[in-house]
Design a protein around this motif. Structure first.
Motif, PDB file in Angstrom:
ATOM      1  N   VAL A 102       0.774  -1.056   0.059  1.00 21.80           N
ATOM      2  CA  VAL A 102       0.121  -0.075  -0.112  1.00 21.80           C
ATOM      3  C   VAL A 102       0.895   1.276   0.063  1.00 21.80           C
ATOM      4  CG1 VAL A 102      -1.686   1.372   1.368  1.00 21.80           C
ATOM      5  CG2 VAL A 102      -1.964  -1.055   1.040  1.00 21.80           C
ATOM      6  N   ARG A 103       1.961   1.035   0.823  1.00 25.05           N
ATOM      7  CA  ARG A 103       2.817   2.232   1.013  1.00 25.05           C
ATOM      8  C   ARG A 103       3.472   2.580  -0.465  1.00 25.05           C
ATOM      9  NH1 ARG A 103       4.883   0.141   5.549  1.00 25.05           N
ATOM     10  NH2 ARG A 103       3.770   0.948   7.560  1.00 25.05           N
ATOM     11  N   MET A 104       4.198   1.584  -1.087  1.00 24.60           N
ATOM     12  CA  MET A 104       4.580   1.693  -2.412  1.00 24.60           C
ATOM     13  C   MET A 104       3.802   2.255  -3.563  1.00 24.60           C
ATOM     14  SD  MET A 104       5.979  -2.082  -2.673  1.00 24.60           S
ATOM     15  CE  MET A 104       6.312  -2.245  -4.455  1.00 24.60           C
ATOM     16  N   ILE A 105       2.443   1.732  -3.312  1.00 23.84           N
ATOM     17  CA  ILE A 105       1.758   2.239  -4.520  1.00 23.84           C
ATOM     18  C   ILE A 105       1.332   3.839  -4.309  1.00 23.84           C
ATOM     19  CG2 ILE A 105      -0.982   2.155  -5.340  1.00 23.84           C
ATOM     20  CD1 ILE A 105      -0.395  -0.987  -5.048  1.00 23.84           C
ATOM     21  N   SER A 106       1.084   4.237  -2.900  1.00 27.88           N
ATOM     22  CA  SER A 106       0.926   5.599  -2.416  1.00 27.88           C
ATOM     23  C   SER A 106       1.938   6.454  -3.027  1.00 27.88           C
ATOM     24  CB  SER A 106       0.460   5.334  -1.102  1.00 27.88           C
ATOM     25  OG  SER A 106       0.594   6.978  -0.475  1.00 27.88           O
ATOM     26  N   GLU A 107       3.232   6.049  -2.792  1.00 26.24           N
ATOM     27  CA  GLU A 107       4.634   6.912  -3.113  1.00 26.24           C
ATOM     28  C   GLU A 107       4.546   6.882  -4.649  1.00 26.24           C
ATOM     29  OE1 GLU A 107       8.143   6.297  -1.108  1.00 26.24           O
ATOM     30  OE2 GLU A 107       7.335   5.010   0.229  1.00 26.24           O
ATOM     31  N   ALA A 108       4.206   6.024  -5.242  1.00 21.19           N
ATOM     32  CA  ALA A 108       4.527   5.815  -6.788  1.00 21.19           C
ATOM     33  C   ALA A 108       3.458   6.586  -7.234  1.00 21.19           C
ATOM     34  CB  ALA A 108       4.591   4.485  -7.326  1.00 21.19           C
ATOM     35  N   GLY A 109       2.044   6.541  -6.835  1.00 26.45           N
ATOM     36  CA  GLY A 109       1.221   7.140  -7.713  1.00 26.45           C
ATOM     37  C   GLY A 109       0.410   6.111  -8.567  1.00 26.45           C
ATOM     38  N   GLN A 110       0.866   4.845  -8.650  1.00 24.44           N
ATOM     39  CA  GLN A 110       0.347   3.894  -9.626  1.00 24.44           C
ATOM     40  C   GLN A 110       0.526   2.694  -8.885  1.00 24.44           C
ATOM     41  OE1 GLN A 110       2.331   4.645 -13.730  1.00 24.44           O
ATOM     42  NE2 GLN A 110       3.802   5.956 -12.586  1.00 24.44           N
ATOM     43  N   GLY A 111       0.169   1.695  -9.646  1.00 24.38           N
ATOM     44  CA  GLY A 111       0.114   0.351  -9.215  1.00 24.38           C
ATOM     45  C   GLY A 111      -1.151  -0.485  -9.261  1.00 24.38           C
ATOM     46  N   HIS A 112      -1.180  -1.729  -9.230  1.00 23.17           N
ATOM     47  CA  HIS A 112      -2.454  -2.604  -9.295  1.00 23.17           C
ATOM     48  C   HIS A 112      -2.813  -3.069  -7.903  1.00 23.17           C
ATOM     49  CE1 HIS A 112      -1.235  -2.134 -13.488  1.00 23.17           C
ATOM     50  NE2 HIS A 112      -2.177  -2.348 -13.906  1.00 23.17           N
ATOM     51  N   ILE A 113      -3.241  -2.127  -7.257  1.00 25.70           N
ATOM     52  CA  ILE A 113      -3.357  -2.412  -5.815  1.00 25.70           C
ATOM     53  C   ILE A 113      -4.497  -3.823  -5.586  1.00 25.70           C
ATOM     54  CG2 ILE A 113      -5.429  -1.049  -5.441  1.00 25.70           C
ATOM     55  CD1 ILE A 113      -3.490  -0.255  -2.701  1.00 25.70           C
ATOM     56  N   GLY A 114      -5.594  -3.929  -6.447  1.00 21.87           N
ATOM     57  CA  GLY A 114      -6.720  -5.040  -6.245  1.00 21.87           C
ATOM     58  C   GLY A 114      -6.072  -6.199  -6.334  1.00 21.87           C
ATOM     59  N   GLY A 115      -5.280  -6.859  -7.517  1.00 21.93           N
ATOM     60  CA  GLY A 115      -4.687  -8.000  -7.918  1.00 21.93           C
ATOM     61  C   GLY A 115      -3.453  -8.208  -7.011  1.00 21.93           C
ATOM     62  N   ASP A 116      -2.882  -6.973  -6.474  1.00 22.66           N
ATOM     63  CA  ASP A 116      -1.909  -7.452  -5.334  1.00 22.66           C
ATOM     64  C   ASP A 116      -2.244  -7.938  -4.247  1.00 22.66           C
ATOM     65  OD1 ASP A 116       0.270  -6.079  -6.978  1.00 22.66           O
ATOM     66  OD2 ASP A 116       0.419  -4.316  -6.088  1.00 22.66           O
ATOM     67  N   MET A 117      -3.360  -7.088  -3.606  1.00 22.78           N
ATOM     68  CA  MET A 117      -3.940  -7.566  -2.547  1.00 22.78           C
ATOM     69  C   MET A 117      -4.694  -9.219  -2.449  1.00 22.78           C
ATOM     70  SD  MET A 117      -3.397  -5.195  -0.411  1.00 22.78           S
ATOM     71  CE  MET A 117      -2.137  -4.446  -1.103  1.00 22.78           C
ATOM     72  N   SER A 118      -5.106  -9.537  -3.624  1.00 20.49           N
ATOM     73  CA  SER A 118      -5.517 -10.769  -3.809  1.00 20.49           C
ATOM     74  C   SER A 118      -4.560 -11.871  -3.913  1.00 20.49           C
ATOM     75  CB  SER A 118      -6.570 -10.769  -5.272  1.00 20.49           C
ATOM     76  OG  SER A 118      -5.981 -10.897  -6.216  1.00 20.49           O
ATOM     77  N   VAL A 119      -3.420 -11.646  -4.498  1.00 18.07           N
ATOM     78  CA  VAL A 119      -2.189 -12.682  -4.605  1.00 18.07           C
ATOM     79  C   VAL A 119      -1.251 -12.800  -3.523  1.00 18.07           C
ATOM     80  CG1 VAL A 119      -0.648 -11.132  -6.072  1.00 18.07           C
ATOM     81  CG2 VAL A 119      -1.253 -13.623  -6.441  1.00 18.07           C
ATOM     82  N   THR A 120      -1.503 -11.690  -2.660  1.00 22.12           N
ATOM     83  CA  THR A 120      -0.484 -11.713  -1.791  1.00 22.12           C
ATOM     84  C   THR A 120      -0.485 -13.147  -0.675  1.00 22.12           C
ATOM     85  OG1 THR A 120      -0.303  -9.580  -1.399  1.00 22.12           O
ATOM     86  CG2 THR A 120       0.248 -10.397   0.614  1.00 22.12           C
ATOM     87  N   ASP A 121      -1.461 -13.572  -0.214  1.00 21.19           N
ATOM     88  CA  ASP A 121      -1.596 -14.540   0.528  1.00 21.19           C
ATOM     89  C   ASP A 121      -0.750 -16.041  -0.238  1.00 21.19           C
ATOM     90  OD1 ASP A 121      -2.670 -13.248   2.544  1.00 21.19           O
ATOM     91  OD2 ASP A 121      -4.509 -13.925   2.211  1.00 21.19           O
ATOM     92  N   ILE A 122      -1.202 -16.136  -1.570  1.00 20.88           N
ATOM     93  CA  ILE A 122      -0.566 -16.971  -2.193  1.00 20.88           C
ATOM     94  C   ILE A 122       0.974 -16.772  -2.563  1.00 20.88           C
ATOM     95  CG2 ILE A 122      -0.528 -17.932  -4.827  1.00 20.88           C
ATOM     96  CD1 ILE A 122      -3.530 -17.053  -4.997  1.00 20.88           C
ATOM     97  N   LEU A 123       1.384 -15.774  -2.767  1.00 18.38           N
ATOM     98  CA  LEU A 123       2.896 -15.673  -2.896  1.00 18.38           C
ATOM     99  C   LEU A 123       3.703 -15.762  -1.552  1.00 18.38           C
ATOM    100  CD1 LEU A 123       2.907 -12.420  -5.080  1.00 18.38           C
ATOM    101  CD2 LEU A 123       3.381 -14.929  -5.806  1.00 18.38           C
ATOM    102  N   THR A 124       2.766 -15.388  -0.350  1.00 18.88           N
ATOM    103  CA  THR A 124       3.471 -15.511   0.871  1.00 18.88           C
ATOM    104  C   THR A 124       3.634 -16.993   1.255  1.00 18.88           C
ATOM    105  OG1 THR A 124       2.381 -13.335   1.537  1.00 18.88           O
ATOM    106  CG2 THR A 124       3.202 -14.933   3.418  1.00 18.88           C
TER     107      THR A 124
END
Lengths: 323, 292
Positions: B43-65
């Motif tokens: 969330v911080r990265m996307i906020s700082e960059a002002g860009q990103g794909h936050i919805g899909g990032d959040m959905s895939v995070t548990d899988i990647l973890t």
């Protein structure tokens, strides 16, 4: 060069470069167990029958599926193999262009793409089966070598160089029979072109099927007192900038000849270099003139687009008359 | 190539060890906490960059973890280890989630995450394997990762290597024909070392998948293509761990992971508008509170 035929009734023997490809690939596979072949149902047209009988496990046939074909090649390179990915040139390049861009050129996976039967080799089958756009498309991709061998020997050497490279290479493997043009003992070198005949009136840069025709054109012109330098520009990427600069500094006109659309191939590449050099030189860029070919055999179509010894010599005379 | 973040890699190694020795309950707690940290970073990265794909990032995070902390045999100190397990991030637009995973292994320092998409940063909006250790392919255009993973799996079979290959795909991406080419050939060659994980959040860029070009019955389709299919809750760590078990029947494995786009941030969850919208400062504060 003594292989050109001007004035002689004896026709030199001509060869299908795919046979040289097939033999050299087997030789490479014998030397290196990591050499594998990947194809799209094209075992026959890619001449992979011999490879398949000797190395059945090392031929991966993904079926008629070119996007997967190229992606699988990238994955095999990731897994430590040296993949030779072959398919008819129009489908390999056109259908899988984004895979070639992202998975190979941008990802820098050292895959050898073998575009079989390029140019208008499939003659009467028509423009869907011609591969005359490939050089324009692929030259636009940084990090991808593009090689158009002129004969058997060069085909073998191009395969060997590509197999040892740490980046991807596209090689056009011709089906249209051509005579040997490479002098004995000559070695293909990445990014270096070979001068097959010297001359200081004009320089003609040719590739693939056009090299032997250009040598014949040079003989015709020599009989009129016009001395033409003939350069085999097999590496369409990277271009041999030194050879271009040298020609631009020492002759009065440049002609390029390729069995490809002139919109972005060899001639366009050379023109970009020359346009940014100090000297202004007349040029003629011969090739497929931004038009889908009519029905005809490969020979008919080369005539139609002015890709014959006689038409090449005319273009040289015209360019020199602009001086 | 810049060396790994040794201190972070040590932390990651000890987390791996804890997870290996933990009870199922403890394991879920550890993974929940790890995933929460990553979502906060993301969330911080996307906020700082002002860009990103936050919805899909959040959905895939548990899988990647689960994959990076418990399943994959990898060595951040030796990212090119020939026998490493491979994870090909086919949904390359979720580079943000991938970078947080790589940072938590120490492939890259966590401090670098703040350069996400900044001029000259290694952390492009889509991953580049030549710049970021741990990245296997330069993905971004959809439908590329699975064919590459099929090739890596072939290579593993050909040299009898022990490694496994995971391709992480978005569900919308299953509309790409190249994936179905790859599914066919993987089954044909019985690539049992291959696992395709589909982040089934049911939303693509502008609309639900089922309203755009319906994927269901997805599991049945994958099964019909010759794959061993496991359908799980993509936010249930124990279910994911079970689903990532190797193939039992000599076939490639497809994990259909049912997930929630925007998972973990209440106002983003299952809302199609959060595909690549950037939260306001106030929304970031709320999100970070929810992920605390």
């Amino acid at each position: 060069m003594s292989t050109a035929t001007g004035g002689s009734d004896v026709q030199p023997a001509e060869y299908d470069n795919r046979d040289a490809f097939a033999d050299e690939l087997i030789a490479l596979a014998r030397e290196n167990p990591r050499v594998v072949a990947v194809c799209n149902d094209s075992v026959g047209s890619s001449k992979l029958g011999g490879f398949k009988s000797e190395f059945p496990d090392r031929l991966i046939n993904v079926g008629i599926a070119e996007q997967n074909l190229v992606g699988v090649g990238a994955g095999l390179a990731n897994g430590g193999f040296v993949p030779f990915v072959s398919g008819a040139a129009p489908f390999l390049t056109g259908r899988a262009l984004e895979q070639i861009k992202a998975d190979l050129a941008y990802s820098q996976y050292p895959v050898v793409l073998c575009g079989m039967s390029p140019g208008m080799a499939y003659g009467e089958l028509g423009p869907t089966h011609h591969s005359v756009e490939d050089l324009s498309w692929l030259r636009a991709l940084p990090g991808l070598d593009v090689v158009v061998p002129a004969d058997r020997l060069e085909t073998r050497q191009a395969l060997r160089i590509a197999a040892a490279a740490d980046h991807p290479t596209f090689i056009r493997v011709g089906r249209f029979k051509v005579p040997d043009v490479t002098p004995e003992g000559a070695r293909l070198e990445r990014g270096h072109w070979t001068t097959l005949r010297d001359g200081d009136d004009a320089a003609v840069f040719a590739i693939g099927t056009m090299v032997s025709r250009t040598l014949r054109a040079a003989e015709l012109l020599a009989s009129e007192g016009i001395e033409v330098r003939v350069v085999n520009a097999a590496y369409v990427a990277p271009l041999d900038r030194a050879a271009i600069a040298d020609a631009a500094a020492s002759v009065n006109a440049l002609v390029t000849v390729e069995e490809a659309n002139i919109s972005g191939g060899l001639g366009a590449g050379i023109a970009v270099e020359v346009a940014q050099s100090k000297r202004r030189l007349p040029m003629r860029i011969l090739g497929v003139r931004d038009e889908f070919a009519p029905t005809g055999s490969n020979d008919n179509l080369l005539d139609y687009f002015g890709l014959t010894a006689s038409a090449i010599s005319t273009a040289v005379r015209e360019a020199l008359s602009d001086v | 190539m810049i060396a790994n973040d040794v201190a972070q890699t040590d932390l990651w190694r000890s987390l791996k060890e804890d997870l290996a020795n933990a009870s199922a309950l403890q394991r879920s707690a550890l993974l929940t906490e790890e995933a929460r940290q990553r979502r906060r970073q993301n969330v911080r990265m996307i906020s700082e960059a002002g860009q990103g794909h936050i919805g899909g990032d959040m959905s895939v995070t548990d899988i990647l973890t689960v994959l990076y902390c418990h399943i994959l045999r990898i060595d951040p100190a030796n990212p090119a280890w020939p026998d490493r397990d491979r994870l090909v991030m086919s949904k390359g637009h979720c580079a943000g989630a991938l970078y947080t995973a790589l940072a938590s292994c120490g492939f890259i320092p966590s401090s670098e995450l703040s350069t996400f998409m900044a001029p000259g940063s290694r952390l492009n909006g889509h991953p580049n394997r030549l710049k970021v250790p741990g990245v296997e392919a330069n993905t971004g255009p959809l439908g590329h990762g699975l064919p590459i993973a099929v090739g890596i799996a072939h290579a593993g079979m050909l040299r009898s290597a022990r490694y496994r290959v995971f391709a992480v795909l978005g569900d919308g991406e299953m509309q790409e024909g190249s994936n179905w080419e790859a599914l066919m050939s993987a089954a044909h060659y019985q690539l049992s070392n291959l696992c395709a994980v589909i982040d089934r959040n049911r939303l693509q860029q502008g609309a639900p998948t089922e309203e755009t070009n319906a994927l269901d019955p997805l599991a049945e389709r994958l099964h019909a293509f010759g794959w061993e299919v496991r359908t799980v809750d993509g936010h249930d760590f124990e279910a994911l761990i079970d689903a990532f078990e190797p193939s039992s029947g000599g076939r490639p494995v497809a994990v259909v992971a049912n997930t929630t786009k925007g998972k973990g941030i209440s106002f983003m969850e299952d809302d199609v508008s959060w595909h690549h919208k950037v939260p306001t400062d106030e929304q970031v504060r709320t999100a970070l509170e929810e992920l605390a």
